[in-house]
Structure formats: C-alpha cells, structure tokens
Design a protein around this motif. Structure first.
Motif, short mmCIF file in Angstrom:
data_model
loop_
_atom_site.label_atom_id
_atom_site.label_comp_id
_atom_site.label_asym_id
_atom_site.label_seq_id
_atom_site.Cartn_x
_atom_site.Cartn_y
_atom_site.Cartn_z
N THR A 436 0.83 -1.21 0.00
CA THR A 436 0.00 0.00 0.00
C THR A 436 0.86 1.25 0.00
O THR A 436 0.59 2.22 -0.73
N TRP A 439 2.35 2.04 -3.37
CA TRP A 439 1.41 2.26 -4.47
C TRP A 439 1.29 3.75 -4.75
O TRP A 439 0.91 4.52 -3.88
N ARG A 453 0.12 -4.93 -8.58
CA ARG A 453 -1.10 -5.74 -8.66
C ARG A 453 -0.77 -7.23 -8.60
O ARG A 453 -1.45 -8.01 -7.91
N THR A 456 0.15 -8.18 -5.07
CA THR A 456 -1.04 -8.23 -4.21
C THR A 456 -1.82 -9.51 -4.46
O THR A 456 -2.33 -10.15 -3.53
N GLY A 457 -1.92 -9.92 -5.74
CA GLY A 457 -2.57 -11.18 -6.05
C GLY A 457 -1.87 -12.36 -5.43
O GLY A 457 -2.51 -13.28 -4.89
N ARG A 478 -7.22 -0.98 -3.04
CA ARG A 478 -6.32 -0.36 -4.01
C ARG A 478 -6.19 -1.23 -5.26
O ARG A 478 -6.12 -0.72 -6.38
N LEU A 479 -6.17 -2.53 -5.07
CA LEU A 479 -6.07 -3.44 -6.21
C LEU A 479 -7.29 -3.30 -7.11
O LEU A 479 -7.16 -3.19 -8.34
N SER A 482 -7.28 0.02 -8.94
CA SER A 482 -6.24 0.03 -9.97
C SER A 482 -6.69 -0.74 -11.20
O SER A 482 -6.46 -0.32 -12.33
N HIS A 495 -13.16 -8.81 -8.87
CA HIS A 495 -12.40 -8.60 -7.64
C HIS A 495 -13.31 -8.08 -6.52
O HIS A 495 -13.28 -8.61 -5.39
#
Length: 666
Positions: A436, A439, A453, A456-457, A478-479, A482, A495
């Motif tokens: 975070t 980002w 991204r 994060t995945g 945030r993901l 984005s 998501h």
C-alpha cells in the motif's frame, strides 16, 4: 585406516618376536617389546598414477545432460600457468553436485587425468581431511598431522622443474563459506590458503551456493547453474517413472514440473514419492496446492540418488548462514516477507520501505549477546537482500527496481511452512502495508503498478484470511481501483464481488468493509456500462447503510449521491434531479451550505438539471454555485475554474434554446 609407518600392537595371545617383526599379543610387556621408530620402517611408497582420492557421488537416476555440462566440458586451460578454476554456483537443489560428478567421471574415464581428488567442502575440517588423505597417499605425508599433511599435498600440486607433469583435478563440493578456504585468517604468521596452487596441468572445480566476490576473479570462471528447462523437467519425470513401469498423462507431468518450479531436487523427490506411494501426479499436485500441506509431507520415506536432505530442509542451513552475515539477524525476517509476495519479481521499495523496516526491527533474529538497534536503516534492509542473494536464496537485481527480487516458489513455500499462524498473519499484514505504501496515488508508471497488482494477487493467494482480520486491508481496495482505473473493468467487478463475498463471510454483512466493497462493486458495474444494474445495487446498499449507519452518516450520503448519478445515467434524469435535490437539503442541514460535500452536491444537481433539459436552471444554479465557491475556497482554487467552465457551457446551451435572451459569459 591407512598405514601409519609405526608398529601397532593388537590382538590376543602371548607370542613374542624380535625387533622389526609384528608382535601379536593381548597386552604390552614394556620390557620385552622394543618400540620401533618411523625411521626404522621402510617409507610408504606414493600411490601410482592414475590415482583417485575421495568418492565421487553416484550418477542420479535419469540424469539429464544439461547446457551447464557442456560449458564445463568445453572449458580449457586459460593463459600460461594460471590455474583454471570453474565455480558452479546456484541455489540449493539445482543439481550442482551431480554436474560436477558427471564432469569428474568423464575427465577420469577419458584418461585425461593422473590424479583426481574429490573433497567435501561444507566446512574447513573436511577440506583439510581430504587434502591430508591425498597427502598421505600421494606424497608420504604423516597421517598423524592432518594440517601438515594437507599443506604438503598442496605443495605437491605445484609444478616443479624437472619433474614429470601431473594432470590433476581437484573438486571441492558444496563450499559453504569462502572463509573456510583460509586457515588462520587472523594470524599472518600461520595463515595459508586451501585453494589449490596455480599449475598449467591442474584444474579446480568448485560447487557452492555462495555468490561472494571472494570466490571469483582472475583465473576463475563462474557458471550459474539454473533450473531444468521445461523439456528437461518433463524428460526427467518421464524417464524416472518409466524405469519403474509407471506412466502418467503428459499434461499432468508438464503441470507438475511447473508446480515444482523445475527444481531438480523437487522433481527427484516427487518422482520417488509417486513411485513409493502409488499416487497419481494429479493427486500429488492437489496435495501441493493445499496450503495446509507442508513440504515435509510430500517427500518419500527414503530419499533418492543418495540425497541427504529432504526438500523442506534444503535451504535451512543457507538461511542460518545468511542471517549471520551483516547486517546480522535481518535476512530471515526479510525472507519471511519475500515468501508471501510474487516469486517472479518484487519491487525493492516494497521490501525496503518503512513498513518492511519496522518488521525487520521487530523480528530481528538474535545472533549474539550484543543488543541490536531498535530501528533498521534503508541501507540495512538492502543489506539483508544482499545477504540472501549471496546464499542464492533470492536473486537481487537492483538495476531492475520494479522486479528487483526474485525467489523460487519452493523456497517461499518452505519458508512459509516454518512460520507459526501468528507469524504468518503478522508478516502478511506487513507485506500488505508495504504494498500500500509503495502504491503511487497517480498511476503513471504502468510497469510498477502492474507489478504491485501481481504481488497483491500473490499475497492474497497465500494469506487471504490474514487480510480480513481485524478488517479488510486497504490494499484489497487499491487493487480493485487500480484494475478499474486501468480499463480492466471486468476484472475489477470480479475482484470486488469476491471482496464483498469474503468480507461478508469473515466480517459480517453489516461491517463497514462489507458495505464499502458492495459500493465499489456497484460503481464498477456502472463503469462497465450497466448503470441500471448499478442503480439497483446502490438502492439495495442504501437500505443497509441507513439501517447500519443512519440516515445522516457521510457514507449514507455518498451512497445516495452515487445512486442518483446511476439513475441519471440509466436515463431517469428527472429522478436524478429529484434525488440530488433531496440530498442537497440533507447535506446542507447536516454539514452546512459551504461544506465541500454540499458544494459537490450543488454541482451535481446543476449538471443533471441541464441534462434533464433545463439549461436555464443549470445556468442559474452554476451562477449561484460559483459565488459560493469563491467565497468558501477563494478565487484561485482549481474548482473555481471548473465551475466557470461549466457555467459557460450551460449558458451557451441556454442561449441557443428558443426564446432565450442573450447575455455575457462569465
């Protein structure tokens, strides 16, 4: 044991003999047996050539001829008297020892060697012992003085005028620490090196996980040993199973090799497991994919190919050694973070930012009695990455900052297996904090954002539960934003749907994070071109907002704003005007007429008045709004410019309408 050159008295009976004869007796009579000196015995003759010292490991089953083997065989002596040293380096489990053994056997079988020495080099003592054995067998060294025998052997390797040239190969397998090859490093008077001397006839082959600069330099060729290629992996698994009359679908073997990251050690142990257990490759893959299954449960009871270490423990010693390198105690907690992120590339800023450094400081390993600092500097965090790189636990390439750190997926898995549930969840939340913080607010660097991204995945796949306790972590939102902002609206919808479902399951339907996820999901539906579906979703959400938060809560007002917008975009412009009119009244009552949210509502109402066909009403509304914004925010605020542009737009619209009067633009 080797002949020492002195008489040993052992056995039973009472026979006696004269000086120079071997006496067999149960005990020694001091007065009746004459002690023999070394000088009185004939000296041991050096072993004849060709001669081998040490045991070369047996060939692995289904051994693969790899590109690195070709590099070894193609190497020639370089430049005059400089010894050609080849250093095979790479992470544990890639097959360095097998490559070295194959090279040594080929060189021996070809008749190109007079002497072959194979030494285990995992510590200084076995190196000295191996050299001493060679000294005893080749140059009549005293076996009772191993250090002197080792030095005598090293001196014997050096070429001497007038002597018959000796073509030798010394293999030092699994050098764990470059410092082990220097004896008495802090005592100049007694210091000496265990590196073989330069010789036009000698070759040295060294295997190691280390990448320290001390191992490389002039006269030493570095060969990086990597993973199997997909073809090599498939061939290995196929050959190993076929030898035991086992067959598996080709697609399953290909997928299994991918799941194991094409690591030779993992492939060997997986093949043995399949053979011993009778399990299918598909079943093994299911076990591997199950996060509750540790690597300890995926190895055979008897390891193949004389392997000494199960997969789960293959890197434990390397981690211990990395943790002792400066800055001491930081490599292990750094690896804990890297084990939760993308194996194919982690931005350096994620692992060296303040969140990561706080984690390193809090979980610094205790490596000695000296107290460590409560803070970790940026340079220390980078130093921890370098320490892991030196032990081949990660690949650290700071020149590619967006993907500076790569780590094999099985090293990640083995590292995660060592964490307690609390440690695992704590590290996961820290990794989420670090992502975070890294980002950017404005996503100009698309490569960086894509990497964030992806990371994060990866974090979500291996630690999703931790990201929902005590609340849904900000990085999850945030993901989604984005994805939507980059035009991947369908992915953003998926998501946020998943986020809403998991938040509902973990936190409950009325938790603020669940409501927020539902709001983001509705917004993305509108972005995807379904304003009617979005309006329906916002209407359902509004009921929950009013029930949980109350009619005058800011989030309730935001939901009403979004619902009105989607109504208008779905074609109900009159409904949008009515909704914004009601919202304006409530926001003015609760927040005041000059609050930014109130001014935003007035702007939205004016827009929808115009879109509903009332250009004159929109013009008047923007005229009044401009005056309020100048008063509240000042003449130079950027909102003033935008409001002026909107006013001019609707004024021109109004002027073009039938019966409209002309006027000056503001």
């Amino acid at each position: 044991m080797p002949d020492t050159g002195a008489v040993q008295v052992s056995g039973t009976g009472n026979a006696t003999g004269s000086a120079g004869a071997l006496v067999n007796t149960g005990y020694v009579h001091q007065m009746s047996i004459e002690t023999l000196t070394v000088e009185q015995l004939p000296p041991r003759e050096p072993a004849s050539w060709p001669h081998q010292v040490g045991v070369i490991p047996s060939p692995a089953r289904s051994f693969q001829r790899r590109g690195e083997a070709g590099l070894l065989r193609a190497a020639v002596e370089e430049g005059g008297t400089a010894v050609l040293t080849q250093v095979l380096t790479g992470m544990g489990g890639v097959g360095k020892t097998q490559l070295a053994a194959d090279y040594a056997r080929a060189a021996w079988d070809d008749g190109g060697l007079d002497v072959l020495i194979w030494v285990t080099a995992s510590a200084q003592s076995p190196v000295i012992s191996g050299y001493a054995q060679a000294g005893v067998e080749l140059c009549r060294a005293d076996p009772e003085d191993t250090r002197q025998a080792a030095k005598q052997f090293l001196a014997w390797l050096a070429p001497k005028p007038g002597q018959r040239p000796c073509r030798w190969l010394v293999v030092m397998d699994d050098v764990a620490d470059p410092g082990d090859l220097i004896v008495h490093p802090d005592d100049p008077a007694n210091r000496y090196s265990l590196w073989p001397p330069a010789s036009p006839h000698g070759r040295v082959l060294l295997t190691t996980r280390r990448r320290d600069a001390a191992l490389f330099g002039e006269g030493r060729r570095r060969i990086e040993v990597g993973l199997f290629t997909p073809h090599e992996s498939f061939s290995y698994l196929t050959a190993s199973l076929t030898a035991q009359r086992r067959t598996e679908p080709a697609d399953q073997l290909t997928a299994l090799a991918h799941d194991l990251g094409h690591l030779p050690l993992a492939l060997a142990q997986a093949a043995a497991y399949l053979i011993d257990s009778g399990e299918t490759a598909a079943a093994y893959r299911d076990l591997l994919a199950n996060r509750a299954t540790t690597l300890d449960h995926l190895v055979p009871d008897a390891l193949p190919d004389e392997q000494a270490t199960a997969l789960a423990a293959a890197w434990s010693l390397s981690i211990d050694r990395a943790d002792m390198l400066r800055p001491a105690g930081l490599a292990r907690p750094m690896l804990h973070l890297a084990a939760l992120l993308d194996a194919n590339g982690i931005p350096q800023d994620v692992l060296t930012g303040q969140s990561a450094r706080n984690h390193l400081a809090a979980h610094r390993s205790t490596t000695g009695p000296t107290p460590q600092s409560d803070t970790v500097a940026l340079s220390d965090a980078v130093g921890a990455l370098r320490a892991l790189d030196r032990l081949s636990l990660i690949d650290h390439q700071p020149g590619t900052p967006h993907q500076a750190v790569r780590v094999h997926q099985l090293i990640q898995r083995a590292t995660r297996d060592t964490l307690t549930p609390h440690q695992h969840d704590q590290a996961a939340r820290t990794a989420a904090d670090a992502l975070t913080a890294a980002w950017p607010a404005i996503e100009r660097d698309t490569n960086l954002v894509q990497t964030l991204r992806t990371n994060t995945g990866a974090l979500t796949r291996c630690a999703e539960d931790a990201l929902y306790w005590p609340d849904a972590h900000l990085v999850l939102y945030r993901l989604g934003h984005s994805l939507g902002g980059s035009g991947q609206v369908a992915a953003a919808i998926d998501h946020f749907q998943h986020l809403a479902d998991i938040a509902d399951s973990h936190l409950g339907p009325d938790h603020p994070d669940t409501l927020s996820a539902r709001g983001n999901l509705a917004t993305m539906r509108g972005e995807a071109g379904d304003p009617a579906g979005a309006a329906t979703a916002f209407a359902d959400l509004l009921k929950s907002m009013v029930r949980v938060l109350g009619e005058d809560h800011p989030h309730t007002f935001t939901t009403r704003n979004n619902l009105a917008t989607m109504q208008g975009e779905a074609g109900d412009t009159a409904g949008a005007v009515t909704a914004f009119t009601d919202l304006l009244a409530d926001r003015t009552r609760v927040l005041g007429k000059d609050h930014p949210d109130t001014l935003t509502t007035r702007n939205n109402l004016a827009t929808w008045q115009g879109l509903a066909g009332d250009a004159a009403g929109a013009t008047q509304a923007y005229t009044d709004l401009l005056e309020s914004i100048v008063r509240a925010l000042g003449e130079d605020h950027h909102t003033v410019r935008i409001t002026r542009e909107n006013l001019n737009y609707w004024r021109k619209k109004a002027e073009r309408m039938p019966g409209a009067s002309s006027g000056d633009c503001v």
